[in-house]
Design a protein around this motif. Structure first.
Motif, mmCIF file in Angstrom:
data_model
loop_
_atom_site.group_PDB
_atom_site.id
_atom_site.type_symbol
_atom_site.label_atom_id
_atom_site.label_comp_id
_atom_site.label_asym_id
_atom_site.label_seq_id
_atom_site.Cartn_x
_atom_site.Cartn_y
_atom_site.Cartn_z
ATOM 1 N N ARG A 49 0.834 -1.206 0.000
ATOM 2 C CA ARG A 49 0.000 0.000 0.000
ATOM 3 C C ARG A 49 0.872 1.261 0.000
ATOM 4 O O ARG A 49 0.645 2.191 -0.796
ATOM 5 N N ILE A 50 1.865 1.283 0.877
ATOM 6 C CA ILE A 50 2.676 2.491 0.993
ATOM 7 C C ILE A 50 3.591 2.652 -0.212
ATOM 8 O O ILE A 50 3.868 3.771 -0.646
ATOM 9 N N HIS A 51 4.044 1.545 -0.789
ATOM 10 C CA HIS A 51 4.838 1.659 -2.009
ATOM 11 C C HIS A 51 4.037 2.340 -3.113
ATOM 12 O O HIS A 51 4.581 3.150 -3.882
ATOM 13 N N SER A 52 2.749 2.041 -3.196
ATOM 14 C CA SER A 52 1.897 2.710 -4.185
ATOM 15 C C SER A 52 1.805 4.208 -3.905
ATOM 16 O O SER A 52 1.822 5.029 -4.830
ATOM 17 N N LEU A 113 11.355 8.798 5.661
ATOM 18 C CA LEU A 113 10.768 7.458 5.551
ATOM 19 C C LEU A 113 11.882 6.418 5.479
ATOM 20 O O LEU A 113 12.775 6.517 4.623
ATOM 21 N N PRO A 114 11.855 5.400 6.339
ATOM 22 C CA PRO A 114 12.912 4.375 6.300
ATOM 23 C C PRO A 114 12.725 3.444 5.105
ATOM 24 O O PRO A 114 11.736 2.724 5.020
ATOM 25 N N VAL A 115 13.678 3.464 4.185
ATOM 26 C CA VAL A 115 13.517 2.720 2.934
ATOM 27 C C VAL A 115 14.510 1.585 2.760
ATOM 28 O O VAL A 115 14.357 0.753 1.858
ATOM 29 N N PRO A 145 8.183 -4.649 13.145
ATOM 30 C CA PRO A 145 7.703 -4.588 11.755
ATOM 31 C C PRO A 145 7.419 -3.174 11.266
ATOM 32 O O PRO A 145 7.447 -2.925 10.058
ATOM 33 N N ALA A 146 7.154 -2.244 12.188
ATOM 34 C CA ALA A 146 6.863 -0.870 11.757
ATOM 35 C C ALA A 146 7.994 -0.288 10.923
ATOM 36 O O ALA A 146 7.757 0.516 10.012
ATOM 37 N N LEU A 147 9.220 -0.693 11.212
ATOM 38 C CA LEU A 147 10.366 -0.150 10.489
ATOM 39 C C LEU A 147 10.355 -0.548 9.021
ATOM 40 O O LEU A 147 10.995 0.108 8.197
ATOM 41 N N PHE A 148 9.618 -1.600 8.671
ATOM 42 C CA PHE A 148 9.693 -2.158 7.325
ATOM 43 C C PHE A 148 8.483 -1.828 6.449
ATOM 44 O O PHE A 148 8.394 -2.314 5.331
ATOM 45 N N GLN A 149 7.581 -1.005 6.936
ATOM 46 C CA GLN A 149 6.384 -0.727 6.134
ATOM 47 C C GLN A 149 6.706 0.069 4.871
ATOM 48 O O GLN A 149 5.997 -0.046 3.871
ATOM 49 N N THR A 150 7.756 0.880 4.910
ATOM 50 C CA THR A 150 8.162 1.601 3.698
ATOM 51 C C THR A 150 9.430 1.024 3.103
ATOM 52 O O THR A 150 10.052 1.644 2.239
ATOM 53 N N ASN A 151 9.824 -0.152 3.524
ATOM 54 C CA ASN A 151 11.105 -0.713 3.110
ATOM 55 C C ASN A 151 11.120 -1.076 1.631
ATOM 56 O O ASN A 151 10.164 -1.639 1.097
ATOM 57 N N SER A 152 12.232 -0.758 0.985
ATOM 58 C CA SER A 152 12.436 -1.154 -0.406
ATOM 59 C C SER A 152 13.474 -2.250 -0.552
ATOM 60 O O SER A 152 13.320 -3.149 -1.381
#
Length: 234
Positions: A49-52, A113-115, A145-152
Motif C-alpha cells: 500500500r505504501i509503495h503505491s 521514511l525508512p527505505v 515490523p513498523a520499520l519495514f512498512q516503507t522498506n524497499s
C-alpha cells in the motif's frame, strides 16, 4: 509503537512542503496521516500500500480560496529533482515496539521514511556470517515490523561480501549486486560491497530502483522481484 514512531516526522513534513509548494498545509498533514496510519496488521500488505503511495502519490482533497473542493496529489518523493529530497543514513537507529528494543546497524531514510535496512557483520568474527545477518533481519521484521512498512531493500554484509533482497525474500534469494551502471560488470578489484553501494545507493539509481524495479505479486505478497542490470532476485 505506531509506524509514525519510526518516521522522522519533522523531516517528512519539511520535505513534503518543499516538494509540493502549492498544496496547503492541512492537505500535507492529511497525506502524512495516510502514510503513517496502518490500514492492516499485515506487513507485506502495508508495504504494498505504501509503495503505491510513494510511486503514485497520495490523493488528497482541500478547499480552495474560492470555496471549491479540489482534488490533488501529494508526492512523498520527488523523482525528477533529486536534490529536493531529504537524504539521511543513521547508524544504530533505535526502534521500540511491543516491548522489543532493536538497533539495526544502518537505516537509510528518504524524506524521513525508512527505505533500506543494512545489517553488517564483522568479518573477523567467524560466527558473523551472511546467514547470521539474514537471520537478524528476520528477527527485526518479526519484532519491529513498523520499520519495514516503507522498506524497499534489505542488505546483509560481512564488510567484504554483500547480499541484497526484498522484504519477502528467502535467504537463497538474497544475491550479490553485479553492476554499478546497470550495463557492465564492475572491475574485478572492487569488493562486492563497493559495487552494491555504488550501484544501488547512489541517489538517482536508488530512486529509479524504487519507482521502476520493485514488482509485486498478484496476491499482495510483498515486493518479490527487483531487476536492475545483471541482477534480479525474489
Amino acid at each position: 509503537a505506531a509506524f509514525a514512531d519510526v518516521v522522522l516526522l519533522p523531516r517528512l513534513r519539511r520535505a513534503l512542503a518543499s516538494i509540493n509548494p502549492t498544496i496547503p498545509s492541512e492537505a500535507i498533514e492529511d497525506a502524512i496521516k495516510q502514510v503513517t496510519t496502518s490500514e492492516t496488521p499485515n506487513l507485506t500488505e502495508e508495504n504494498r500500500r505504501i509503495h503505491s503511495l510513494i510511486t503514485e502519490g497520495v490523493s488528497v482533497e482541500y478547499r480552495s480560496r474560492d470555496g471549491r473542493i479540489v482534488g490533488d496529489t501529494v508526492w512523498l518523493i520527488d523523482f525528477t529533482d533529486i536534490d529536493k529530497n531529504d537524504w539521511l543514513v543513521l547508524n544504530q537507529f533505535t526502534v521500540i515496539e511491543a516491548r522489543h528494543t532493536r538497533r539495526p546497524d544502518v537505516v537509510c531514510f528518504i524524506n524521513g521514511l525508512p527505505v533500506a535496512v543494512v545489517e553488517l557483520k564483522n568479518p573477523a568474527d567467524e560466527n558473523a556470517t551472511l546467514t547470521s545477518a539474514f537471520n537478524q533481519l528476520q528477527t527485526y521484521k518479526a519484532e519491529i515490523p513498523a520499520l519495514f512498512q516503507t522498506n524497499s531493500v534489505m542488505v546483509t554484509s560481512d564488510g567484504m561480501l554483500e547480499r541484497i533482497g526484498s522484504l519477502t525474500a528467502q535467504e537463497e534469494r538474497f544475491m550479490p549486486w553485479r553492476t554499478i551502471d546497470g550495463h557492465d560488470e564492475p572491475a574485478a578489484s572492487l569488493m562486492e560491497l563497493d559495487v552494491l553501494l555504488r550501484g544501488v545507493f547512489q541517489s538517482d539509481l536508488f530512486l529509479e530502483l524504487i519507482r521502476d524495479f520493485l514488482v509485486f505479486g498478484d496476491q499482495g505478497d510483498g515486493p518479490f522481484k527487483i531487476v536492475a542490470g545483471y541482477h534480479q532476485f525474489h
